[in-house]
Design a protein around this motif. Structure first.
Motif, PDB file in Angstrom:
ATOM      1  N   THR A   1     -22.254  27.599  27.959  1.00 20.43           N
ATOM      2  CA  THR A   1     -21.507  27.604  26.699  1.00 20.43           C
ATOM      3  C   THR A   1     -20.042  27.245  26.939  1.00 20.43           C
ATOM      4  O   THR A   1     -19.474  26.433  26.194  1.00 20.43           O
ATOM      5  N   TYR A   2     -19.451  27.835  27.979  1.00 19.34           N
ATOM      6  CA  TYR A   2     -18.004  27.661  28.186  1.00 19.34           C
ATOM      7  C   TYR A   2     -17.634  27.115  29.559  1.00 19.34           C
ATOM      8  O   TYR A   2     -16.459  27.007  29.879  1.00 19.34           O
ATOM      9  N   GLY A   3     -18.595  26.760  30.397  1.00 23.51           N
ATOM     10  CA  GLY A   3     -18.287  26.205  31.717  1.00 23.51           C
ATOM     11  C   GLY A   3     -17.967  27.292  32.736  1.00 23.51           C
ATOM     12  O   GLY A   3     -18.246  28.476  32.539  1.00 23.51           O
ATOM     13  N   LEU A   4     -17.395  26.853  33.843  1.00 26.10           N
ATOM     14  CA  LEU A   4     -16.979  27.797  34.888  1.00 26.10           C
ATOM     15  C   LEU A   4     -15.740  28.564  34.423  1.00 26.10           C
ATOM     16  O   LEU A   4     -15.008  28.101  33.543  1.00 26.10           O
ATOM     17  N   THR A   5     -15.472  29.682  35.077  1.00 25.60           N
ATOM     18  CA  THR A   5     -14.272  30.452  34.727  1.00 25.60           C
ATOM     19  C   THR A   5     -13.018  29.595  34.939  1.00 25.60           C
ATOM     20  O   THR A   5     -12.083  29.644  34.139  1.00 25.60           O
ATOM     21  N   ILE A   6     -13.000  28.775  35.999  1.00 22.96           N
ATOM     22  CA  ILE A   6     -11.818  27.925  36.248  1.00 22.96           C
ATOM     23  C   ILE A   6     -11.590  26.925  35.122  1.00 22.96           C
ATOM     24  O   ILE A   6     -10.475  26.440  34.955  1.00 22.96           O
ATOM     25  N   ASP A   7     -12.632  26.609  34.351  1.00 25.16           N
ATOM     26  CA  ASP A   7     -12.445  25.631  33.268  1.00 25.16           C
ATOM     27  C   ASP A   7     -11.594  26.213  32.136  1.00 25.16           C
ATOM     28  O   ASP A   7     -11.084  25.468  31.300  1.00 25.16           O
ATOM     29  N   ALA A   8     -11.476  27.538  32.103  1.00 21.73           N
ATOM     30  CA  ALA A   8     -10.657  28.190  31.073  1.00 21.73           C
ATOM     31  C   ALA A   8      -9.284  28.590  31.624  1.00 21.73           C
ATOM     32  O   ALA A   8      -8.476  29.179  30.920  1.00 21.73           O
ATOM     33  N   LEU A   9      -9.023  28.264  32.912  1.00 18.54           N
ATOM     34  CA  LEU A   9      -7.747  28.651  33.516  1.00 18.54           C
ATOM     35  C   LEU A   9      -6.632  27.709  33.044  1.00 18.54           C
ATOM     36  O   LEU A   9      -6.807  26.488  33.059  1.00 18.54           O
ATOM     37  N   ARG A  10      -5.520  28.268  32.598  1.00 19.26           N
ATOM     38  CA  ARG A  10      -4.427  27.434  32.083  1.00 19.26           C
ATOM     39  C   ARG A  10      -3.207  27.435  32.996  1.00 19.26           C
ATOM     40  O   ARG A  10      -2.450  26.485  33.016  1.00 19.26           O
ATOM     41  N   GLU A  11      -2.993  28.517  33.737  1.00 19.54           N
ATOM     42  CA  GLU A  11      -1.766  28.585  34.554  1.00 19.54           C
ATOM     43  C   GLU A  11      -1.887  29.718  35.578  1.00 19.54           C
ATOM     44  O   GLU A  11      -2.576  30.711  35.313  1.00 19.54           O
ATOM     45  N   VAL A  12      -1.207  29.556  36.698  1.00 23.90           N
ATOM     46  CA  VAL A  12      -1.099  30.677  37.638  1.00 23.90           C
ATOM     47  C   VAL A  12       0.341  30.806  38.127  1.00 23.90           C
ATOM     48  O   VAL A  12       1.105  29.838  38.108  1.00 23.90           O
ATOM     49  N   GLU A  13       0.668  32.001  38.566  1.00 24.27           N
ATOM     50  CA  GLU A  13       1.904  32.214  39.334  1.00 24.27           C
ATOM     51  C   GLU A  13       1.470  32.346  40.787  1.00 24.27           C
ATOM     52  O   GLU A  13       0.602  33.171  41.105  1.00 24.27           O
TER      53      GLU A  13
END
Ligand SMILES: Cc1cc2nc3c(=O)[nH]c(=O)nc-3n(C[C@H](O)[C@H](O)[C@H](O)COP(=O)(O)OP(=O)(O)OC[C@H]3O[C@@H](n4cnc5c(N)ncnc54)[C@H](O)[C@@H]3O)c2cc1C
Length: 438
Positions: free
Chosen positions: A143-155
């Motif tokens: 439905t939404y892909g891998l968790t990394i596909d929803a990642l927008r930014e990191v510090e």
């Protein structure tokens, strides 16, 4: 001067040695308990940077602990325990700011009141940090892909001690590498992830006895192919492990839709004579997650996993044959496709986007099994996986250059190695599926 004394001078109150609760917490992971030289428990990104700079200057390897469900026990070097970085904040736009040591069960609980969720792993206690850097194959992967596909930014705190904000516009190549390249590029102290609607879920499980395994697998494949992006499923083949655990097949199911649609979709599977139990109902996303056992079971799992471009009859028969061999064997097939496959192969470091399923086959042996038996069982597991490509590092407990090479196509691995050479040329972050600097 000992490492602990030196660190205590640099980071008062943050460095911990044997005999302290912080040391014990930092050295204990799912896979066991280690004896590192010291555990540092920083409170800010700047303190992480100070610890990293100190370890790098001394040539020490750094082990990063978030949820502790991926790291192997560490018997030397420094553990940076991110336990203090466990916040979960959600904005009105559904953007979630997650500390790496938050657990996915707590993330699901925090997002639930808004009808939102993040497709992450299947297990509550797994940490945000390791899963998000490794990929993240969760219940709603179609439905939404891998968790990394929803990642927008990191510090990110780099090996040089810099604190960077990394996203698709700022350090884009590093952002690409962080999505699937694991903990090779520094210490992530904050993740920003887009949550998605998870209301209206129905699901649960269907159980089968072991009488017609190939038929169940073929029927599961057809059901899975007939379902769209909203239909997600994993089928597990569990070996008999004594009178309490007779073994059998269990299909886990989650559909964003109605109970009527679900029963229509599953009709061919539900009609099979080997069905022993059906447990399907409306369900909250968080209730699809399971609790992890308290530690790694006292067995060795001998085999591996691979991405199946196509679930052919031959592959399903090979899995069924491995499951039927004399040695107790567990196998798992997780349906992919859907949103997982609509992401370009070179958009993140997880490149096997064309796969129809992830397939896992493992013989279950005592920890002290004879090497000859281990080798024979490994060969049998590998034979069952012969038509798959690549592997998913999150499901690989061991570490070796060979395993790292199996996780990425050669061009992807070379690209990762170039990024590694830029941000961690001394390979300070090597306690992982290690990507060596180019
Ligand atoms: C019981 C169990 C169930 C699982 N189920 C799933 C599943 O359904 N789907 C799935 O995709 N995976 C699953 N996994 C695999 C899991 O995603 C990985 O093992 C992951 O690394 C665990 O993350 P963690 O933060 O708990 O681990 P940790 O042990 O804290 O970290 C693992 C590694 O990740 C790196 N790392 C962690 N945090 C950071 C950080 N902040 N900065 C830099 N590097 C970092 C380090 O290299 C570290 O060694 C499962 C694992 C277990 C043990």
């Amino acid at each position: 001067m000992s490492l602990l004394t030196e660190l205590s001078e640099h980071l008062p109150g943050r460095a911990h040695g044997p005999g302290t609760t912080e040391y014990d917490a930092g050295r204990t992971v799912f896979a066991g308990v280690g004896e590192p030289a010291a555990v540092v428990r920083p409170h800010t990104a700047d303190e992480v940077a100070a610890a990293v700079a100190h370890a790098a200057a001394d040539g020490l390897s750094i082990a990063v602990r978030s949820g502790g469900h991926g790291q192997l026990p560490v018997d030397d070097g420094l553990v940076i325990d991110l336990a203090e970085f466990d916040t979960i904040e959600v904005g009105d736009d559904g953007l979630a700011t997650l500390g790496p040591a938050a657990h996915w069960g707590d993330v699901a609980a925090a997002l639930a009141p808004r009808g939102l969720g993040i497709s992450s792993g299947d297990t509550r206690q797994v940490g945000v940090g390791g899963l998000l850097l490794g990929g993240g194959i969760g219940w709603l992967v179609r439905t939404y892909g891998l968790t990394i596909d929803a990642l927008r930014e990191v510090e990110l705190v780099t090996a040089a001690g810099e604190v960077l904000t990394v996203n698709s516009e700022s350090h884009p190549e590093l952002f690409w590498a962080l999505r699937g390249g694991g903990g090779n590029f520094g210490v992530v102290t904050r993740f920003t992830v887009q949550a998605s609607p998870v209301d209206g879920l129905v699901g649960g499980s269907i159980h089968f006895d072991r009488s017609e395994v190939p038929t169940v697998l073929r029927s599961w494949r057809e059901v899975m192919r007939a379902g769209g992006d909203e239909f997600n499923s994993t089928i597990m083949l569990m070996p008999p492990m004594g009178p309490e655990m007779p073994g059998g097949l269990q299909a886990g199911i989650a559909l964003r839709g109605s109970e009527g649609e679900l029963h229509e979709l599953l009709a061919p599977l539900l009609a099979l004579p080997s069905v022993t139990k059906v447990d399907l109902a409306p369900i909250a996303y968080g209730d699809l997650l399971e609790d992890a056992p308290p530690g790694r079971p006292p067995f060795q799992f001998v085999g591996g996993n691979g991405f199946a471009p196509e679930l052919t009859d031959e592959l399903l028969e090979a899995v069924a044959a491995a499951y039927a061999r004399d040695v107790p064997t567990m196998a798992l097939l997780r349906a992919l496709g859907g949103a997982f496959s609509r992401v370009d192969a070179d958009a993140t470091a997880i490149a096997h986007r064309g796969a129809e399923a992830l397939v896992v086959v493992n013989g279950v042996l005592p920890a002290d099994a004879e090497p000859e038996l281990v080798a024979a069982v490994k060969a049998g597991s590998d034979a069952a996986l012969a038509s798959t490509t690549g592997s998913y590092g999150g499901f690989e407990a061991n570490r070796s250059d060979e395993i790292t090479a199996s996780m990425y196509p050669p061009a992807t691995l070379e690209r990762l190695r170039r990024v590694k050479a830029e941000v961690d040329p001394g390979n300070s972050f090597r306690r992982n599926h290690n990507i060596r600097p180019a």
